[in-house]
Scaffold this motif. Structure first.
Motif, short mmCIF file in Angstrom:
data_model
loop_
_atom_site.label_atom_id
_atom_site.label_comp_id
_atom_site.label_asym_id
_atom_site.label_seq_id
_atom_site.Cartn_x
_atom_site.Cartn_y
_atom_site.Cartn_z
N MET A 163 15.54 29.07 18.26
CA MET A 163 15.06 30.26 18.93
C MET A 163 14.20 31.06 17.96
O MET A 163 14.60 31.29 16.83
CB MET A 163 16.24 31.09 19.41
CG MET A 163 15.85 32.47 19.91
SD MET A 163 17.25 33.38 20.57
CE MET A 163 17.00 33.05 22.28
N PRO A 164 13.01 31.49 18.37
CA PRO A 164 12.14 32.26 17.48
C PRO A 164 12.82 33.53 17.00
O PRO A 164 13.63 34.13 17.70
CB PRO A 164 10.93 32.60 18.36
CG PRO A 164 10.98 31.62 19.48
CD PRO A 164 12.42 31.26 19.67
N THR A 165 12.46 33.93 15.80
CA THR A 165 12.99 35.15 15.21
C THR A 165 12.10 36.33 15.62
O THR A 165 10.88 36.25 15.51
CB THR A 165 13.00 35.02 13.67
OG1 THR A 165 13.73 33.85 13.33
CG2 THR A 165 13.61 36.23 13.02
N ALA B 232 10.11 31.12 12.66
CA ALA B 232 8.88 31.84 12.96
C ALA B 232 9.05 32.69 14.22
O ALA B 232 9.85 32.38 15.09
CB ALA B 232 7.73 30.87 13.16
N SER B 233 8.27 33.74 14.28
CA SER B 233 8.25 34.58 15.49
C SER B 233 7.18 34.10 16.46
O SER B 233 7.30 34.30 17.66
CB SER B 233 7.96 36.03 15.11
OG SER B 233 8.98 36.52 14.28
N PHE B 234 6.14 33.47 15.92
CA PHE B 234 5.03 33.01 16.75
C PHE B 234 4.32 31.87 16.04
O PHE B 234 4.19 31.89 14.80
CB PHE B 234 4.04 34.16 17.00
CG PHE B 234 2.86 33.76 17.83
CD1 PHE B 234 2.95 33.72 19.21
CD2 PHE B 234 1.67 33.40 17.23
CE1 PHE B 234 1.86 33.33 19.98
CE2 PHE B 234 0.58 33.00 17.98
CZ PHE B 234 0.68 32.98 19.37
N VAL B 235 3.86 30.89 16.80
CA VAL B 235 3.07 29.78 16.27
C VAL B 235 1.91 29.52 17.22
O VAL B 235 2.09 29.55 18.44
CB VAL B 235 3.92 28.50 16.11
CG1 VAL B 235 3.05 27.32 15.67
CG2 VAL B 235 5.06 28.72 15.13
N VAL C 9 -1.19 28.42 12.89
CA VAL C 9 -0.98 29.79 12.44
C VAL C 9 0.45 30.15 12.78
O VAL C 9 0.92 29.88 13.89
CB VAL C 9 -1.95 30.77 13.13
CG1 VAL C 9 -1.57 32.21 12.85
CG2 VAL C 9 -3.38 30.49 12.70
N MET C 10 1.15 30.73 11.82
CA MET C 10 2.54 31.12 12.01
C MET C 10 2.68 32.59 11.62
O MET C 10 2.04 33.05 10.68
CB MET C 10 3.43 30.25 11.11
CG MET C 10 4.91 30.42 11.29
SD MET C 10 5.72 31.62 10.19
CE MET C 10 5.11 31.28 8.59
N ILE C 11 3.50 33.30 12.38
CA ILE C 11 3.79 34.70 12.08
C ILE C 11 5.29 34.85 11.91
O ILE C 11 6.06 34.35 12.73
CB ILE C 11 3.34 35.65 13.21
CG1 ILE C 11 1.84 35.49 13.50
CG2 ILE C 11 3.67 37.10 12.86
CD1 ILE C 11 1.37 36.27 14.73
N ASP C 12 5.69 35.53 10.85
CA ASP C 12 7.09 35.94 10.71
C ASP C 12 7.10 37.29 10.01
O ASP C 12 6.06 37.83 9.66
CB ASP C 12 7.95 34.89 9.99
CG ASP C 12 7.58 34.64 8.53
OD1 ASP C 12 6.74 35.37 7.97
OD2 ASP C 12 8.13 33.71 7.94
N GLY C 13 8.27 37.85 9.86
CA GLY C 13 8.36 39.14 9.21
C GLY C 13 9.79 39.58 9.06
O GLY C 13 10.71 38.97 9.64
N GLU C 14 9.98 40.63 8.28
CA GLU C 14 11.32 41.14 8.04
C GLU C 14 11.25 42.59 7.59
O GLU C 14 10.22 43.05 7.12
CB GLU C 14 12.04 40.30 6.98
CG GLU C 14 11.35 40.35 5.62
CD GLU C 14 12.00 39.46 4.58
OE1 GLU C 14 13.20 39.16 4.71
OE2 GLU C 14 11.31 39.07 3.63
N LEU D 264 1.41 36.39 7.89
CA LEU D 264 0.54 35.57 8.73
C LEU D 264 0.12 34.37 7.88
O LEU D 264 -0.37 34.56 6.76
CB LEU D 264 -0.69 36.37 9.16
CG LEU D 264 -0.43 37.79 9.67
CD1 LEU D 264 -1.72 38.57 9.74
CD2 LEU D 264 0.27 37.75 11.00
N VAL D 265 0.32 33.17 8.39
CA VAL D 265 0.07 31.97 7.58
C VAL D 265 -0.77 30.97 8.36
O VAL D 265 -0.43 30.61 9.49
CB VAL D 265 1.40 31.30 7.17
CG1 VAL D 265 1.13 30.06 6.33
CG2 VAL D 265 2.30 32.27 6.41
#
Length: 165
Positions: free
Chosen positions: A1-3, A30-33, A47-52, A134-135
């Motif tokens: 499950m996405p974070t 990841a939160s988004f790909v 492209v991958m997005i995550d965060g904290e 952002l990657v």
């Protein structure tokens, strides 16, 4: 499950890129790909997005360094080829580019990863800081081709005014 991201953001994908479920592409943290429409040597640029939330005072460069160290544990080799502070005191950011050799899907690959770190302070409580990463990951031969798409994408990232508090 996405974070879930620590803060809501909005962005626009470059033409042709399509969203993919993080679980389905092997990055459940990841939160988004998003995936590029044209693979290169059977590798799909992404492209991958995550965060904290980061309540500590760690500099973005230190957070980026920690990311490199984690990647080194999964890759054959990782080399930082460039890094830069970006943004302003009110909206700091950090970028780095990595040359990565890794085995992906059973195939040895030379990849390039462009990472952008954005620090977002809560306007009501500046002690609450979120860091969004952002990657872009692409083959070494395709990276220069998809980099402008990634840069266009990064320019569209902003807090989602409709849901931000």
């Amino acid at each position: 499950m996405p974070t879930a991201l620590p803060v809501p953001i909005q962005f626009e994908l470059p033409e042709g890129w399509r969203a993919a479920p993080p679980d389905a592409v092997g990055v459940p943290e990841a939160s988004f790909v998003a995936l590029h429409p044209q693979p290169d040597a059977r590798f799909t640029a992404n492209v991958m997005i995550d965060g904290e939330y980061r309540p500590d005072a760690a500099r973005l460069s230190a957070i980026a360094h920690d990311s490199v160290e984690r990647l080194r544990q999964a890759a054959t080799s990782v080399k930082v080829t460039s890094h830069h502070e970006i943004g302003s005191a009110d909206a700091p950011g950090f970028t780095q580019t990595l040359a990565v050799s890794a085995v992906v899907g059973g195939v040895a690959r030379d990849l390039v990863q462009s990472q952008v770190y954005l620090s977002i302070l809560d306007v009501a409580d500046p002690s609450k800081r979120a860091v969004i990463r952002l990657v872009l990951t692409a083959t070494a031969s395709q990276h220069s081709y998809v980099l402008s798409d990634f840069q266009d994408f990064v320019r569209t990232v902003r807090l989602d005014a409709n849901t931000a508090s």
